[in-house]
Design a protein around this motif. Structure first.
Motif, PDB file in Angstrom:
ATOM      1  N   PHE A 375    -114.617 -78.546  41.162  1.00 27.16           N
ATOM      2  CA  PHE A 375    -113.451 -78.883  40.058  1.00 27.16           C
ATOM      3  C   PHE A 375    -113.543 -77.346  38.776  1.00 27.16           C
ATOM      4  O   PHE A 375    -112.887 -77.263  38.089  1.00 27.16           O
ATOM      5  CB  PHE A 375    -113.126 -80.434  39.145  1.00 27.16           C
ATOM      6  N   GLN A 376    -114.572 -77.008  39.779  1.00 23.48           N
ATOM      7  CA  GLN A 376    -114.681 -75.158  38.821  1.00 23.48           C
ATOM      8  C   GLN A 376    -113.246 -74.799  39.362  1.00 23.48           C
ATOM      9  O   GLN A 376    -113.311 -74.467  40.080  1.00 23.48           O
ATOM     10  CB  GLN A 376    -115.475 -74.715  38.893  1.00 23.48           C
ATOM     11  N   SER A 377    -112.132 -73.429  38.348  1.00 22.85           N
ATOM     12  CA  SER A 377    -112.069 -72.412  38.823  1.00 22.85           C
ATOM     13  C   SER A 377    -111.953 -71.417  39.115  1.00 22.85           C
ATOM     14  O   SER A 377    -113.727 -71.428  39.023  1.00 22.85           O
ATOM     15  CB  SER A 377    -110.897 -72.372  37.740  1.00 22.85           C
ATOM     16  N   THR A 378    -111.571 -70.793  39.683  1.00 22.20           N
ATOM     17  CA  THR A 378    -112.379 -69.292  39.657  1.00 22.20           C
ATOM     18  C   THR A 378    -112.788 -68.219  38.589  1.00 22.20           C
ATOM     19  O   THR A 378    -113.234 -67.624  38.869  1.00 22.20           O
ATOM     20  CB  THR A 378    -111.371 -68.060  40.343  1.00 22.20           C
ATOM     21  N   ARG A 379    -112.582 -68.844  37.395  1.00 24.88           N
ATOM     22  CA  ARG A 379    -112.922 -68.404  36.003  1.00 24.88           C
ATOM     23  C   ARG A 379    -113.936 -69.223  35.514  1.00 24.88           C
ATOM     24  O   ARG A 379    -113.861 -70.725  35.485  1.00 24.88           O
ATOM     25  CB  ARG A 379    -112.169 -68.806  35.028  1.00 24.88           C
ATOM     26  N   GLU A 380    -115.091 -68.840  35.674  1.00 23.21           N
ATOM     27  CA  GLU A 380    -116.086 -69.531  35.465  1.00 23.21           C
ATOM     28  C   GLU A 380    -116.490 -70.633  34.402  1.00 23.21           C
ATOM     29  O   GLU A 380    -116.052 -69.643  32.560  1.00 23.21           O
ATOM     30  CB  GLU A 380    -117.917 -68.199  35.197  1.00 23.21           C
ATOM     31  N   GLY A 381    -116.607 -71.647  34.333  1.00 22.83           N
ATOM     32  CA  GLY A 381    -116.701 -72.616  32.639  1.00 22.83           C
ATOM     33  C   GLY A 381    -115.044 -73.168  32.669  1.00 22.83           C
ATOM     34  O   GLY A 381    -114.753 -74.248  31.821  1.00 22.83           O
ATOM     35  N   VAL A 382    -113.973 -73.043  33.669  1.00 24.77           N
ATOM     36  CA  VAL A 382    -112.302 -73.571  32.994  1.00 24.77           C
ATOM     37  C   VAL A 382    -112.530 -74.524  34.802  1.00 24.77           C
ATOM     38  O   VAL A 382    -112.672 -73.986  35.338  1.00 24.77           O
ATOM     39  CB  VAL A 382    -111.663 -71.980  32.928  1.00 24.77           C
TER      40      VAL A 382
END
Lengths: 599, 351
Positions: A375-382
């Protein structure tokens, strides 16, 4: 066929059809047994472990468990699983003292949750006990997201929402109401260790037809429901047309009846069996005398002198175009008079507040790219979850997304690999108490499904606050719990003990056992005592039997788990063993901090 | 036994026969026999046979004597007629019932004690009369109901549960039936329903006395090592010699190209038996051949099963006695009871 590998937890899990079908894998048979024993609080807490909102879901869950229920294959109607969940919630004692709190001091990591709906709240529920600082941003003045704004009060009373949501917030979350996040870049600048977006799919679809903008009496379904929920709208015209055939359409028509609608119709393009609304929601609307008009495709809004007077529909017929797709042909046109039209034809997620230059990729439909496992987007931590991740689904899916996202967030914050997650495991334990006694109620009860009692039709329309469903009575509960077939009490076979006396085969009330020569699956399925025609259900194939080398084959399709095979077995080759699926949550990941560091 | 009854579940897709009945409609009360008893398997095979033959349950009369086996008629066809007779006397009761009501299907269930000890005389005479019935001996070599003493069918050298060795010669019901002139002689095993069910169907339809000796292990007193009537021993020495396929009258018979090893027997109601022989030169019409084949196999310790002898045209009891063509119940009253004058005339013939 090879002997069935029951060491894979999926095998016995799949036998528990309801639990397998539930996105959150709620342990249904176990909580039904707890209800049967009068242990309502324990039943509630068992539910809460996986689905977090038993009181809410006990009323409005989409119930993927019920169509899957084995009882529905043995006879017509599945066990009223959802209704029993509500029984547990209705009769449970206060549970706050049994819920964990955020430990004082915390672990120093800060998490932002966008939206106070079911997905975000699940993340909060899972991460608060680990000591995370959780900040929930909500644009509205109240929590609950679409659960509160889109589900009418006569189906889901606000008190129920408040109780279950407050239980989470009170664990120690920081709730910021009236705080819309208007810029992801700004949120990122606040230095959170992780951000979870659970902002739902808040945009109702529009219907661009002639006359659409010539009147203000055409409403977007979910926006209209929100206005009703927060008392911004308290009336509607007498003649109301709802466009759409989903559950939102059902909520709109029934709300209309309570706001002054007298002649309320749901206009659906498709035939009945293709409507998206759940059967029970259709039935509830029809009980309130809403007419559901099928095969009517909207064509034009008719506005005279600035006043909406009617709507034109094409009456259509559907036929297969040869490639399996349905095509419609118009057979007639019809104009229906109306004062208001409500569009309930779907909803989508929208992210005007996320800047497109943050390394957060969007796909061709302008939806963020999200990893379906972490469930992570391509930006780490989002992270994303609920309707905002993969489009509109339902509450129970959002809860499951929340659980998985919470694990990912924890691992992200602790520097562990997000993809190396604890596996699901399974415990098996015998339920044998004595020669003919089992620790569950194994006799088959032929009772039919109980019907939910409703508030009388004359009384229920007085205002929006009268909850229509009254909940099961004690008598109904007693009967309904016995309808559960205890599918988690597994038939476990030890080939080495079998003397091939046929006793189990002879006693099986649904002919699901066979001793025969092994073969390929298709061949084997045709040679059983009763042919195994349901290919969705597995065959349980044993090792070769000691005396003849044949195999014991069980078709899992219709087994009612009565335990008679084990009771008639002279050598205890069959045993009835309770399978307990162990689902890892963020707390479990935290309990065994691994050396599985990322990179 | 179980504490709960086998629940009656009408599930989707359940098969029905020509009468619209399910297999469950041919079942009876809950078995009180030990779990794993061979007799329960035979009960199930009987249920299957009657279901497949589309026989209305109330057209059947079940009879039995005393013993574990004789309890089983309570466990199938609960809407059939039934008489539980005194020990070993079931054939006499069956004869009387059949004499009066010949339009029913008669099925007698007996055991090795009931038929080969106390009831051996009755058994022999029912066979001699060629009484039209299916006579099933549920043969386990022990008296199970009195805790496992050897019965008359126990083999020499077979050990009881506590170690005593049997030294008396067994009475083999198949050999006895051959010697006594039985017209349908078969042996089967409770653990092989593929063989047993067609045999039962053939026996039900046979015009005469159909004797089937069914090896039926006693799981409590005779299923140990060194028993010759255990599941394991029976399977190890199992020798199916003739397999019978039952073909009902209406069904077209698929003619095998070469009939090698297959023998057809016409039953008197138009149905047929296809006998598939494992031993190519075995002749199920030869009494002497059957006897010597049994003898040979016995020397090798083999347990011969299948339809071992059949004689379909032997006159049955009613044909021999030239009795009324219908059941007495269907006779008009003045024919059934021709009056005192006729009785007097009859009696005067013997003065």
């Amino acid at each position: 066929m090879k002997p069935t590998d029951t060491s894979n937890p999926d095998y016995f899990h799949k036998v528990v059809d309801c639990q397998w079908a539930c996105p959150a894998h709620t342990n249904v048979p176990e909580y039904i047994r707890l209800i049967a024993q009068g242990r309502y609080t324990d039943a509630y807490l068992l539910n809460r472990e996986s689905n977090v909102f038993p009181g809410i879901l006990g009323r409005v869950c989409d119930r993927p468990c019920e169509p899957a229920c084995r009882r529905g294959r043995v006879e017509d109607k599945p066990v009223a699983i959802c209704r029993l969940k509500r029984v547990a919630a209705d009769l449970s004692d206060e549970v706050r003292d049994r819920l964990p709190q955020r430990p004082a001091g915390g672990n120093g990591k800060r998490i932002a949750l966008v939206g106070a709906g079911c997905a975000s709240l699940t993340v909060a529920n899972d991460l608060l006990p680990l000591g995370y600082d959780v900040v929930i941003y909500e644009k509205l003045a109240e929590t609950g997201g679409l659960m509160r704004s889109n589900i009418p009060r006569f189906r889901l009373p606000p008190a129920i929402l408040d109780d279950e949501i407050d239980a989470i917030v009170d664990m120690g979350a920081e709730l910021r109401l009236n705080s819309p996040v208007e810029s992801m870049a700004a949120l990122l600048d606040e230095g959170y260790d992780a951000i979870f977006v659970g902002s739902g799919a808040p945009q109702g679809k529009n219907l661009e037809l002639p006359g659409r903008y010539d009147t203000d009496r055409i409403h977007i379904g979910i926006a209209w429901l929100e206005s009703v929920a927060f008392d911004h709208i308290d009336s509607i015209g007498e003649k109301v047309l709802i466009i759409g055939g989903g559950n939102t359409a059902m909520d709109c028509c029934r709300s209309s009846l309570r706001l002054g609608g007298k002649d309320v119709r749901v206009m659906a393009r498709k035939p009945r069996h293709l409507l998206k609304a759940s059967d029970w929601e259709l039935e509830d609307a029809e009980e309130e005398r809403v007419e559901i008009m099928l095969n009517h495709s909207p064509e034009e809004f008719i506005v005279e002198d600035g006043k909406l007077v009617g709507m034109k529909f094409a009456k259509v017929e559907w036929h297969d175009d040869g490639s399996g797709r349905l095509k419609s042909t118009t057979i007639d046109e019809v104009v229906l008079p109306c004062d208001d039209v409500i569009l309930a034809i779907g909803q989508e997620n929208a992210f005007p507040w996320i800047e497109r230059d943050l390394g957060l990729e969007f796909d061709q439909w302008d939806v963020p790219v999200v990893d379906p496992a972490t469930f992570q987007s391509t930006r780490e931590g989002v992270f994303f979850g609920g309707d905002s991740a993969f489009g509109p689904k339902n509450i129970i899916w959002a809860v499951e997304h929340g659980h998985q996202a919470a694990i990912s967030i924890h691992k992200h914050c602790q520097g562990e690999s997000m993809t190396e997650r604890l596996p699901q495991t399974m415990n098996l334990s015998s339920t044998k108490m004595s020669i003919h006694e089992w620790s569950y109620s194994n006799d088959f009860d032929p009772a039919a499904r109980r019907l939910m009692p409703h508030v009388d039709l004359k009384e229920r329309f007085e205002n929006l606050d009268i909850e229509v469903e009254l909940g099961f009575t004690a008598e109904q509960t007693i009967t309904e719990v016995e309808r559960c077939l205890n599918c988690d009490i597994q038939t476990v076979f030890k080939a080495g003990l079998c003397i091939e006396c046929d006793a189990c085969i002879d006693i099986c009330p649904v002919d699901c056992l066979t001793i025969t020569h092994n073969g390929e699956e298709a061949d084997l399925r045709s040679r059983l005592t009763a042919p195994a025609e349901n290919l969705d259900q597995e065959l349980y194939v044993s090792d070769g039997l000691p005396q003849t080398g044949r195999v014991m084959v069980k078709d899992e399709n219709l087994c009612v788990h009565c335990g008679l095979c084990a009771e008639r077995c002279p050598t205890a080759a069959w045993d009835m063993q309770k399978s307990e699926l162990i689902i890892p949550y963020a707390t479990d990941e935290a309990a065994c901090p691994t050396k599985r560091k990322a990179g | 036994m179980s504490f709960i009854r086998k629940p009656k579940i009408v599930y989707k897709g359940q098969r029905t026969n020509a009468l619209g009945l399910t297999r469950r409609d041919y079942e009876g009360g809950m078995s009180t026999l030990c779990a794993g008893c061979g007799h329960d398997s035979i009960t199930t095979a009987l249920v299957q046979a009657f279901f497949e033959l589309d026989i209305e349950p109330h057209k059947v009369a079940k009879l039995s004597g005393i013993g574990c086996s004789s309890k089983t008629p309570a466990y199938f066809l609960d809407s059939a007629h039934g008489i539980n007779a005194v020990h070993g006397r079931m054939p006499a009761v069956a004869t009387g019932a059949n004499a009066a009501a010949r339009d029913l299907y008669y099925i007698g269930v007996s055991g090795d004690g009931d038929s080969l000890s106390i009831g051996l005389g009755q058994f022999a005479h029912a066979m001699r009369r060629n009484l039209q019935m299916l006579y099933v001996i549920e043969n386990n070599g022990v008296y199970g109901l009195t805790k496992g003493q050897f019965s008359a069918s126990a083999d020499i050298g077979s050990k009881a549960k506590k170690g005593e060795v049997n030294e008396q010669r067994p009475i083999d019901p198949v050999k006895a039936a051959l010697a006594l002139g039985g017209s349908f002689v078969a042996r089967a095993f409770s653990g092989d329903k593929e063989q047993l069910v067609p045999l039962l169907k053939a026996g039900i339809k046979h015009n005469g006395f159909a004797m089937i000796d069914v090896l039926s292990p006693c799981v409590t007193f005779n299923d140990h090592e060194d028993s010759t009537k255990s599941y394991a021993h029976t399977r190890q020495f199992y020798h199916p010699a003739v397999h019978a396929d039952f073909i009902p009258p209406a069904q077209p018979i698929e003619a095998g190209g070469d009939e090698g090893g297959v023998l057809r027997v016409n039953l008197h109601d138009g149905s047929q038996l296809l006998l598939r022989k494992v031993a190519p030169d075995y002749d199920p019409h030869s009494r002497a051949g059957a006897y010597s084949y049994l003898d040979e196999c016995e020397k090798r310790g083999e347990i011969v099963t299948g339809l071992l002898y059949i004689e379909e045209d032997r006159a049955s009891m009613h044909e021999i006695s030239q009795t009324a063509k219908q059941s007495l119940r269907d006779l008009e009253y003045d024919k059934l009871n021709p009056g005192a004058e006729t009785l007097k005339a009859l009696q005067s013939r013997y003065r």
